[in-house]
Write a protein that holds these residues in place. Structure first.
Motif, PDB file in Angstrom:
ATOM      1  N   VAL A  43     -15.689   5.654   9.662  1.00  0.00           N
ATOM      2  CA  VAL A  43     -16.730   4.752   9.191  1.00  0.00           C
ATOM      3  C   VAL A  43     -16.031   3.501   8.678  1.00  0.00           C
ATOM      4  O   VAL A  43     -14.815   3.455   8.558  1.00  0.00           O
ATOM      5  CB  VAL A  43     -17.571   5.402   8.065  1.00  0.00           C
ATOM      6  N   ASP A  44     -16.810   2.438   8.396  1.00  0.00           N
ATOM      7  CA  ASP A  44     -16.205   1.222   7.865  1.00  0.00           C
ATOM      8  C   ASP A  44     -15.453   1.536   6.582  1.00  0.00           C
ATOM      9  O   ASP A  44     -15.938   2.270   5.717  1.00  0.00           O
ATOM     10  CB  ASP A  44     -17.288   0.173   7.596  1.00  0.00           C
ATOM     11  N   CYS A  45     -14.262   0.957   6.447  1.00  0.00           N
ATOM     12  CA  CYS A  45     -13.468   1.216   5.256  1.00  0.00           C
ATOM     13  C   CYS A  45     -12.602   0.007   4.942  1.00  0.00           C
ATOM     14  O   CYS A  45     -12.365  -0.852   5.791  1.00  0.00           O
ATOM     15  CB  CYS A  45     -12.589   2.455   5.439  1.00  0.00           C
ATOM     16  N   PHE A  46     -12.135  -0.057   3.699  1.00  0.00           N
ATOM     17  CA  PHE A  46     -11.180  -1.081   3.297  1.00  0.00           C
ATOM     18  C   PHE A  46     -10.170  -0.468   2.344  1.00  0.00           C
ATOM     19  O   PHE A  46     -10.415   0.581   1.734  1.00  0.00           O
ATOM     20  CB  PHE A  46     -11.871  -2.294   2.657  1.00  0.00           C
ATOM     21  N   THR A  47      -9.027  -1.123   2.223  1.00  0.00           N
ATOM     22  CA  THR A  47      -7.940  -0.634   1.389  1.00  0.00           C
ATOM     23  C   THR A  47      -7.588  -1.675   0.333  1.00  0.00           C
ATOM     24  O   THR A  47      -7.465  -2.872   0.648  1.00  0.00           O
ATOM     25  CB  THR A  47      -6.689  -0.331   2.232  1.00  0.00           C
ATOM     26  N   VAL A  48      -7.442  -1.235  -0.903  1.00  0.00           N
ATOM     27  CA  VAL A  48      -6.928  -2.094  -1.968  1.00  0.00           C
ATOM     28  C   VAL A  48      -5.408  -2.012  -1.926  1.00  0.00           C
ATOM     29  O   VAL A  48      -4.839  -0.917  -1.898  1.00  0.00           O
ATOM     30  CB  VAL A  48      -7.459  -1.668  -3.341  1.00  0.00           C
ATOM     31  N   GLU A  49      -4.749  -3.164  -1.905  1.00  0.00           N
ATOM     32  CA  GLU A  49      -3.297  -3.219  -1.830  1.00  0.00           C
ATOM     33  C   GLU A  49      -2.757  -4.141  -2.916  1.00  0.00           C
ATOM     34  O   GLU A  49      -3.429  -5.095  -3.331  1.00  0.00           O
ATOM     35  CB  GLU A  49      -2.851  -3.705  -0.449  1.00  0.00           C
ATOM     36  N   SER A  50      -1.542  -3.865  -3.364  1.00  0.00           N
ATOM     37  CA  SER A  50      -0.947  -4.651  -4.438  1.00  0.00           C
ATOM     38  C   SER A  50       0.400  -5.211  -4.013  1.00  0.00           C
ATOM     39  O   SER A  50       1.097  -4.648  -3.168  1.00  0.00           O
ATOM     40  CB  SER A  50      -0.760  -3.790  -5.695  1.00  0.00           C
ATOM     41  N   SER A  51       0.752  -6.346  -4.617  1.00  0.00           N
ATOM     42  CA  SER A  51       2.059  -6.953  -4.413  1.00  0.00           C
ATOM     43  C   SER A  51       2.643  -7.304  -5.768  1.00  0.00           C
ATOM     44  O   SER A  51       1.954  -7.875  -6.621  1.00  0.00           O
ATOM     45  CB  SER A  51       1.953  -8.219  -3.557  1.00  0.00           C
ATOM     46  N   GLY A  52       3.904  -6.967  -5.968  1.00  0.00           N
ATOM     47  CA  GLY A  52       4.592  -7.311  -7.203  1.00  0.00           C
ATOM     48  C   GLY A  52       5.593  -8.427  -7.028  1.00  0.00           C
ATOM     49  O   GLY A  52       6.322  -8.774  -7.966  1.00  0.00           O
ATOM     50  N   ASP A  53       5.655  -8.996  -5.814  1.00  0.00           N
ATOM     51  CA  ASP A  53       6.607 -10.072  -5.545  1.00  0.00           C
ATOM     52  C   ASP A  53       5.906 -11.320  -5.013  1.00  0.00           C
ATOM     53  O   ASP A  53       6.394 -11.998  -4.116  1.00  0.00           O
ATOM     54  CB  ASP A  53       7.691  -9.606  -4.576  1.00  0.00           C
ATOM     55  N   GLY A  54       4.746 -11.595  -5.585  1.00  0.00           N
ATOM     56  CA  GLY A  54       4.053 -12.837  -5.256  1.00  0.00           C
ATOM     57  C   GLY A  54       3.411 -12.889  -3.904  1.00  0.00           C
ATOM     58  O   GLY A  54       3.171 -13.967  -3.371  1.00  0.00           O
ATOM     59  N   GLY A  55       3.119 -11.726  -3.313  1.00  0.00           N
ATOM     60  CA  GLY A  55       2.453 -11.697  -2.020  1.00  0.00           C
ATOM     61  C   GLY A  55       3.392 -11.608  -0.843  1.00  0.00           C
ATOM     62  O   GLY A  55       2.952 -11.754   0.298  1.00  0.00           O
ATOM     63  N   THR A  56       4.662 -11.311  -1.084  1.00  0.00           N
ATOM     64  CA  THR A  56       5.618 -11.186   0.021  1.00  0.00           C
ATOM     65  C   THR A  56       5.507  -9.831   0.702  1.00  0.00           C
ATOM     66  O   THR A  56       5.478  -9.733   1.933  1.00  0.00           O
ATOM     67  CB  THR A  56       7.054 -11.400  -0.489  1.00  0.00           C
ATOM     68  N   THR A  57       5.453  -8.766  -0.078  1.00  0.00           N
ATOM     69  CA  THR A  57       5.281  -7.411   0.452  1.00  0.00           C
ATOM     70  C   THR A  57       4.108  -6.748  -0.247  1.00  0.00           C
ATOM     71  O   THR A  57       3.743  -7.113  -1.380  1.00  0.00           O
ATOM     72  CB  THR A  57       6.549  -6.562   0.264  1.00  0.00           C
ATOM     73  N   TRP A  58       3.536  -5.726   0.417  1.00  0.00           N
ATOM     74  CA  TRP A  58       2.313  -5.104  -0.088  1.00  0.00           C
ATOM     75  C   TRP A  58       2.424  -3.584  -0.074  1.00  0.00           C
ATOM     76  O   TRP A  58       3.076  -3.008   0.802  1.00  0.00           O
ATOM     77  CB  TRP A  58       1.108  -5.540   0.754  1.00  0.00           C
ATOM     78  N   GLN A  59       1.748  -2.960  -1.041  1.00  0.00           N
ATOM     79  CA  GLN A  59       1.710  -1.503  -1.171  1.00  0.00           C
ATOM     80  C   GLN A  59       0.260  -1.036  -1.153  1.00  0.00           C
ATOM     81  O   GLN A  59      -0.593  -1.593  -1.855  1.00  0.00           O
ATOM     82  CB  GLN A  59       2.374  -1.062  -2.477  1.00  0.00           C
ATOM     83  N   ARG A  60      -0.025  -0.008  -0.354  1.00  0.00           N
ATOM     84  CA  ARG A  60      -1.379   0.527  -0.286  1.00  0.00           C
ATOM     85  C   ARG A  60      -1.696   1.314  -1.549  1.00  0.00           C
ATOM     86  O   ARG A  60      -0.883   2.092  -2.034  1.00  0.00           O
ATOM     87  CB  ARG A  60      -1.534   1.441   0.925  1.00  0.00           C
ATOM     88  N   LEU A  61      -2.920   1.124  -2.064  1.00  0.00           N
ATOM     89  CA  LEU A  61      -3.355   1.856  -3.247  1.00  0.00           C
ATOM     90  C   LEU A  61      -4.455   2.852  -2.897  1.00  0.00           C
ATOM     91  O   LEU A  61      -4.230   4.047  -2.876  1.00  0.00           O
ATOM     92  CB  LEU A  61      -3.826   0.878  -4.331  1.00  0.00           C
ATOM     93  N   ALA A  62      -5.661   2.383  -2.608  1.00  0.00           N
ATOM     94  CA  ALA A  62      -6.789   3.284  -2.343  1.00  0.00           C
ATOM     95  C   ALA A  62      -7.581   2.782  -1.155  1.00  0.00           C
ATOM     96  O   ALA A  62      -7.752   1.569  -0.967  1.00  0.00           O
ATOM     97  CB  ALA A  62      -7.689   3.385  -3.567  1.00  0.00           C
ATOM     98  N   THR A  63      -8.089   3.706  -0.342  1.00  0.00           N
ATOM     99  CA  THR A  63      -8.954   3.395   0.797  1.00  0.00           C
ATOM    100  C   THR A  63     -10.314   4.035   0.569  1.00  0.00           C
ATOM    101  O   THR A  63     -10.393   5.233   0.265  1.00  0.00           O
ATOM    102  CB  THR A  63      -8.347   3.911   2.110  1.00  0.00           C
ATOM    103  N   VAL A  64     -11.370   3.249   0.699  1.00  0.00           N
ATOM    104  CA  VAL A  64     -12.728   3.722   0.417  1.00  0.00           C
ATOM    105  C   VAL A  64     -13.682   3.193   1.485  1.00  0.00           C
ATOM    106  O   VAL A  64     -13.365   2.236   2.204  1.00  0.00           O
ATOM    107  CB  VAL A  64     -13.201   3.260  -0.977  1.00  0.00           C
ATOM    108  N   PRO A  65     -14.877   3.781   1.605  1.00  0.00           N
ATOM    109  CA  PRO A  65     -15.852   3.297   2.594  1.00  0.00           C
ATOM    110  C   PRO A  65     -16.373   1.906   2.242  1.00  0.00           C
ATOM    111  O   PRO A  65     -16.506   1.551   1.068  1.00  0.00           O
ATOM    112  CB  PRO A  65     -16.973   4.339   2.514  1.00  0.00           C
ATOM    113  N   GLY A  66     -16.684   1.140   3.278  1.00  0.00           N
ATOM    114  CA  GLY A  66     -17.291  -0.163   3.087  1.00  0.00           C
ATOM    115  C   GLY A  66     -16.506  -1.274   3.733  1.00  0.00           C
ATOM    116  O   GLY A  66     -15.619  -1.057   4.556  1.00  0.00           O
ATOM    117  N   ASN A  67     -16.830  -2.499   3.344  1.00  0.00           N
ATOM    118  CA  ASN A  67     -16.196  -3.712   3.834  1.00  0.00           C
ATOM    119  C   ASN A  67     -16.253  -4.697   2.679  1.00  0.00           C
ATOM    120  O   ASN A  67     -17.329  -4.999   2.180  1.00  0.00           O
ATOM    121  CB  ASN A  67     -16.943  -4.231   5.059  1.00  0.00           C
TER     122      ASN A  67
END
Length: 643
Positions: A420-444
């Motif tokens: 189903v449609d889903c999106f992932t919240v991701e975080s970066s600790g280096d100003g947006g250079t690299t990203w880490q996946r946090l949580a994936t939930v339904p929706g957009n």
């Protein structure tokens, strides 16, 4: 032009871009907006020997034509095309003349657009009852051809007058010119017009094996290649007299993602293996034949750098360097192993965040980071943001929202592909250079907010699967609140007056919650696009939406519409350090009002005297030092000096 693939969509004209900041003696609002990138869009290519360092690009979005005169170091700011372009060709003898096959959005009829000033302005020089999808120009520039649903149009006087080619088949999907022979693809067929540059003969159908769908043609030195996207291809080495199915060592189970001819006349195929178990694209390879398809050499290292090819070519003064168009940019390479991204700055930018010294932009192909937009003097190559040598995936990489937490930390929401449609919240600790996946939930998701008093408290709105998600651990886990009445959350803004208080902008109206999104009270109806809280006074809230800007100065007890505004779709609002309020409008589907400003908190607005070249302004962001106003548009990021 060689190796033209699938017709996607298209875009408009050009205007020179200065490298230095305009003289600040001029009033700030009267200065021009500057297009600053990012170079993260692909498109259709057009070269001209008359200006060997020049390249015209019609982006896949089809609304403008971009031009570089320095091999892609910088790109012009385009003017409005006024139509939806699908193909482009430049005059080989006059580098200022460029043609676009396009569709009039008002009537749905085809148009041939011509520019005589290097894509600064265009005018219609021919029309067709049906769509036009291809255009080519002869080496002399004297003959030009355009084709589409209603057949083929021809011009024999440098594009000034046009006539229909007698006997041409309908439903032409592409054209290719090789010497005096004009080849036409019509889906499952290939036709040829002999003596096309002298006394054109009636088109004749050629014998093609199987039943391929041919959306693209390439022809040079007696080689003719017809292909589809992720499909089969046919080719001829005798000028079209005989065709055979193109086959090679890439394997029967692998699809040919791209098939074309290099400027040197080599056959080139990008193959893609079956998808991986997680649904992402399988392994890719690039294969080149220098002996007309008898033997092939693979270049497997190319697969990690470029996602999917869509077109190839070469600058006339750099024939050894191949130019590759792909979904996430235009690239140059000499060995199909190492790539340099050169353009084009035409990506839709839906969110901006200032993270330390850098600006981070959210696009349909991921996020891009650069310090150049805040620089007093723009460095060479400033429109290229954060190229790492690895192109992002085409699918599942659209970023809908950003939220800066500190000088190094930033969150984003990235749309994914699930059952189903889903999106992932991701975080970066280096100003947006690299990203880490946090949580994936339904929706957009199109909106993300962090409580300024507690960065672990995060709110995310969902458009599809309407809901408000709450996190108390920085986005690692999310709790869904499916509130009655919500039909598509487009904006969330934290109300700092009390913990758990937030404003919710939905397609059905404005809501306010006092318990972190668990419940909400509706304030008024209307399609809300964005909610902005005045950082100097939390009781001052500005709500923008479809046909309105509403303002409260008493924390929501009363809302009043702003005076003097039209019925445009208002997309965003932001306050600068001096308290000036700026509001933007988007015009993707209807005329917008540009960017407006107010010195009285939103009671009255005045349109800025200068506007971004792309009027589809989706988001606004002032720089932390108050020097710049940044605008994310349907085609890149623009900046305006504020002082």
């Amino acid at each position: 032009m060689h190796g033209r693939p699938l017709k996607l969509a298209a875009f408009t004209a050009g205007l020179s871009l200065a490298l230095a900041v305009p003289a600040l003696a001029e009033p700030a609002h009267a200065q021009p907006w500057q297009l600053v990138g990012p170079n993260s869009a692909g498109g259709h290519l057009a070269f001209t020997p008359d200006a060997p360092a020049r390249l015209y690009v019609l982006p896949d979005s089809g609304r403008a034509v971009y031009r570089t005169d320095d091999h892609g170091d910088t790109w012009t700011t385009p003017g409005p095309l006024g139509a939806n372009g699908t193909a482009i060709a430049a005059d080989p003898r006059d580098g200022s003349v460029v043609y676009v096959a396009a569709t009039d959005p008002a009537t749905g009829t085809g148009e041939v657009l011509r520019s005589d000033d290097a894509a600064r302005t265009f005018r219609a020089v021919a029309t067709s009852p049906g769509l036009l999808v291809s255009v080519v120009v002869s080496p002399s520039g004297e003959d030009a051809f355009a084709a589409g649903d209603d057949g083929v149009l021809t011009s024999t006087d440098h594009g000034r007058h046009w006539a229909k080619l007698p006997g041409a088949p309908a439903g032409v999907t592409d054209l290719a010119l090789d010497g005096d022979h004009l080849f036409l693809a019509t889906g499952s067929e290939i036709h040829v017009v002999d003596d096309a540059l002298g006394h054109p003969r009636t088109p004749r159908k050629l014998s093609v094996p199987g039943t391929p769908y041919l959306s693209n043609l390439a022809a040079a030195d007696g080689i003719v290649v017809g292909s589809g996207v992720l499909g089969s291809a046919v080719f001829s080495t005798d000028g079209g007299r005989t065709f055979r199915t193109l086959a090679g060592p890439w394997g029967a189970d692998d699809a040919m993602a791209f098939t074309g001819l290099t400027p040197a006349g080599e056959l080139e195929v990008q193959s893609i293996a079956s998808s991986r178990p997680d649904g992402s694209a399988g392994a890719r390879d690039v294969w080149v034949s220098r002996d007309r398809g008898r033997t092939w050499t693979d270049r497997p290292a190319a697969t990690g750098a470029i996602d999917l090819y869509s077109e190839i070519g070469s600058f006339p003064d750099r024939p050894r360097d191949q130019v590759v168009a792909a979904a996430a940019g235009i690239f140059t390479t000499r060995d199909s192993v190492t790539f340099r991204r050169i353009g084009v700055p035409a990506s839709q930018v839906d969110a901006l965040a200032s993270v330390g010294p850098a600006l981070v932009a959210a696009t349909s192909s991921g996020t891009y980071r650069s310090t150049a937009p805040f620089a007093a003097h723009l460095p060479r190559g400033y429109q290229d943001w954060g190229w790492t040598g690895q192109a992002p995936d085409t699918l599942g990489n659209s970023v809908g929202a950003l939220a800066a937490i500190s000088a190094k930390a930033v969150l984003r929401v990235r749309q994914g592909y699930c059952e189903v449609d889903c999106f992932t919240v991701e975080s970066s600790g280096d100003g947006g250079t690299t990203w880490q996946r946090l949580a994936t939930v339904p929706g957009n998701s199109r909106t993300l907010a962090v409580d300024p008093r507690d960065p672990d408290t995060v709110y995310v709105g969902s458009y599809l699967t309407p809901a408000v998600y709450t996190s108390h651990d920085g986005g690692r886990t999310l709790t869904q609140h499916a509130l009655a009445g919500l039909d598509g959350v487009q904006s969330i803004a934290v109300d700092p007056r009390s913990r758990g208080a937030l404003w919710i902008g939905d397609v059905t109206g404005l809501y306010r919650s006092t318990d972190g999104g668990a419940t909400a009270r509706k304030f008024f109806d209307g399609e809300v696009a964005h909610v902005t809280v005045d950082p100097r006074d939390a009781r001052h809230v500005v709500v923008t939406g479809d046909g309105f800007v509403k303002v409260t100065t008493d924390g929501g007890a009363t809302f009043r519409p702003a005076a003097g505004l039209g019925t445009a779709g208002y997309s965003d609002a932001t306050f600068t350090r001096d308290g000036t309020l700026y509001v933007s409008s988007a015009d993707k589907y209807e005329p917008g009002a540009g960017v407006l400003f107010s010195h009285d908190g939103g009671r009255h607005f005045t349109s800025l005297p200068t506007q971004p070249a792309d009027h589809d302004v989706r988001t606004l962001l002032p720089s932390a030092d108050g020097r710049w106003l940044l605008a994310g548009t349907g085609a890149g990021v623009y900046r305006l000096p504020l002082r």
